[in-house]
Write an enzyme that holds these catalytic residues in place. Structure first.
Site, short mmCIF file in Angstrom:
data_model
loop_
_atom_site.label_atom_id
_atom_site.label_comp_id
_atom_site.label_asym_id
_atom_site.label_seq_id
_atom_site.Cartn_x
_atom_site.Cartn_y
_atom_site.Cartn_z
N ILE A 1 30.36 33.49 45.71
CA ILE A 1 30.81 34.36 46.79
C ILE A 1 31.35 33.47 47.91
O ILE A 1 30.71 32.50 48.31
CB ILE A 1 29.66 35.24 47.29
CG1 ILE A 1 29.27 36.23 46.19
CG2 ILE A 1 30.03 35.97 48.57
CD1 ILE A 1 28.05 37.07 46.50
N LEU A 2 32.54 33.80 48.38
CA LEU A 2 33.23 32.95 49.36
C LEU A 2 33.02 33.48 50.77
O LEU A 2 32.92 34.69 50.98
CB LEU A 2 34.71 32.89 49.01
CG LEU A 2 34.98 32.26 47.64
CD1 LEU A 2 36.38 32.59 47.14
CD2 LEU A 2 34.77 30.75 47.70
N GLU B 1 42.53 40.34 29.89
CA GLU B 1 42.62 39.50 31.09
C GLU B 1 43.68 38.42 30.89
O GLU B 1 44.46 38.09 31.80
CB GLU B 1 41.27 38.87 31.42
CG GLU B 1 40.20 39.86 31.82
CD GLU B 1 38.89 39.17 32.21
OE1 GLU B 1 38.94 38.10 32.84
OE2 GLU B 1 37.82 39.71 31.87
N GLY C 1 36.78 28.93 31.30
CA GLY C 1 38.15 28.66 31.73
C GLY C 1 39.22 29.25 30.83
O GLY C 1 40.35 28.79 30.84
N SER C 2 38.88 30.31 30.08
CA SER C 2 39.90 30.86 29.18
C SER C 2 41.03 31.52 29.95
O SER C 2 42.19 31.47 29.53
CB SER C 2 39.29 31.83 28.16
OG SER C 2 38.84 33.00 28.78
N ASN C 3 40.73 32.14 31.09
CA ASN C 3 41.82 32.69 31.92
C ASN C 3 42.69 31.56 32.47
O ASN C 3 43.92 31.68 32.49
CB ASN C 3 41.25 33.53 33.06
CG ASN C 3 40.96 34.95 32.64
OD1 ASN C 3 41.87 35.71 32.34
ND2 ASN C 3 39.68 35.30 32.60
N HIS D 1 38.70 40.40 38.05
CA HIS D 1 37.35 40.94 37.96
C HIS D 1 37.27 41.78 36.69
O HIS D 1 38.15 42.60 36.44
CB HIS D 1 37.04 41.78 39.20
CG HIS D 1 35.64 42.29 39.20
ND1 HIS D 1 34.56 41.46 39.45
CD2 HIS D 1 35.12 43.51 38.93
CE1 HIS D 1 33.45 42.17 39.35
NE2 HIS D 1 33.76 43.41 39.04
C1 GAR Z 1 36.15 36.60 33.04
O1 GAR Z 1 35.79 37.74 32.31
C2 GAR Z 1 36.37 36.97 34.49
O2 GAR Z 1 36.94 38.22 34.68
C3 GAR Z 1 34.95 36.96 35.01
O3 GAR Z 1 34.35 35.85 34.37
C4 GAR Z 1 34.99 35.62 33.11
C5 GAR Z 1 35.44 34.18 33.09
O4 GAR Z 1 35.93 33.82 31.82
N1 GAR Z 1 34.92 36.84 36.41
C6 GAR Z 1 33.96 37.37 37.18
O5 GAR Z 1 33.01 37.98 36.72
C7 GAR Z 1 34.15 37.15 38.67
N2 GAR Z 1 33.19 37.88 39.40
P1 GAR Z 1 36.80 32.49 31.66
O6 GAR Z 1 36.05 31.36 32.37
O7 GAR Z 1 36.85 32.28 30.19
O8 GAR Z 1 38.15 32.74 32.27
#
Ligand code: GAR
Length: 197
Positions: free
Chosen positions: A97-98, A179, A13-15, A114
Site C-alpha cells: 500500500i502506497l 490481465e 512478474g508475469s504481467n 487489480h
Molecule cells: C496479478 O493477478 C495482479 O492483478 C495481482 O497480483 C498478481 C500478480 O501476478 N495484483 C494485486 O493483487 C494487487 N493488489 P504477476 O506477478 O504474475 O504479474
C-alpha cells in the site's frame, strides 16, 4: 525524449513480462518513443527480476523490511524510480500500500492492475471473495492510482466467466491470462495519449 516506463513487482512478474514482450513485439520504441527502463521489486526473491535481467533491463530491489515506516520506504522507492526519469510507473503485482505522498508525486502517471472487476472487491483475496459472493463473472481492472486503494479512473477491464467448481486458483489463472492482454493494451492507450474506448 524517451518515455521511460518503470515497472514495480513483488513476485512472479508475469504481467511485467507481458508488458516487456508487448513493448518489443508492438514496437513501442518506434510508435511511442517508449521503453521499459527498469523493473523494481520490494522483494529480492521476486522471480520476475531474473526475466528482466535476461532482457537487459535495469533492476533494483528496495526492501520494505529495511525501513521503519511506510513514508521512509516510499521515499527510498521513489528515489530508485526517479533515477530512471519515468514518464509512467506501472504497478504489476506490487503488493504494497502506497502513501498519499507517493501517489501524489506520480499523479497522472501511475497505473495499477487489480484482479477483480472494480469497484467489486478492492484489497486482497479477490478471487475467493468473488466465488463466495456467487458472482457469475469475474475479471481484472487497469486503473489510474489515486489516494484511495484500488480506486481511480478505469482504463480497461476484462471479464471472464466464473464457472461451477472454480477455486480461487483456477479463477486466478483464468483472470491472469486476461490481465496479460489488457495491461499492455491499456499502457499503449496511455502512451498514445488517448482514453480507452
Ligand atoms: C496479478 O493477478 C495482479 O492483478 C495481482 O497480483 C498478481 C500478480 O501476478 N495484483 C494485486 O493483487 C494487487 N493488489 P504477476 O506477478 O504474475 O504479474
Amino acid at each position: 525524449m524517451t518515455k521511460n516506463i518503470v515497472i514495480l513487482i513483488s513476485g512472479g512478474g508475469s504481467n511485467m513480462a507481458a508488458i516487456v514482450n508487448a513493448a518489443a513485439s508492438n514496437d513501442w520504441a518506434q510508435r511511442f518513443g517508449a521503453r521499459v527502463a527498469a523493473v523494481i521489486s520490494n522483494k529480492e526473491e521476486a522471480q520476475g527480476l531474473a526475466f528482466a535481467r535476461e532482457r537487459g533491463i535495469a533492476t533494483a530491489v528496495v526492501k520494505h523490511r529495511d525501513f521503519a515506516s511506510r513514508e521512509d520506504f516510499d521515499a527510498a522507492l521513489a528515489a530508485a524510480i526517479d533515477s530512471h526519469r519515468p514518464a509512467l510507473v506501472v504497478l504489476a503485482g506490487f503488493m504494497r500500500i502506497l502513501t498519499p505522498g507517493f501517489v501524489a508525486h506520480y499523479a497522472g502517471r501511475l497505473l495499477n492492475i487489480h484482479p477483480s472487476l472494480l469497484p467489486h472487491f478492492p484489497g486482497l483475496n479477490t478471487h475467493q471473495r468473488a466465488i463466495d459472493a456467487g458472482h457469475s463473472v469475474a475479471g481484472a481492472t487497469v486503473h489510474e492510482v489515486t489516494a484511495e486503494l484500488d480506486h481511480g479512473p478505469i482504463l480497461a477491464r476484462a471479464e471472464v466467466p466464473l464457472l461451477p467448481g472454480d477455486t480461487a486458483q483456477s479463477l486466478a489463472a483464468r483472470v491472469l491470462a486476461q490481465e496479460h492482454v489488457i495491461y499492455p493494451q491499456a499502457i499503449e492507450t496511455f502512451l498514445a495519449g488517448r482514453k480507452a474506448d
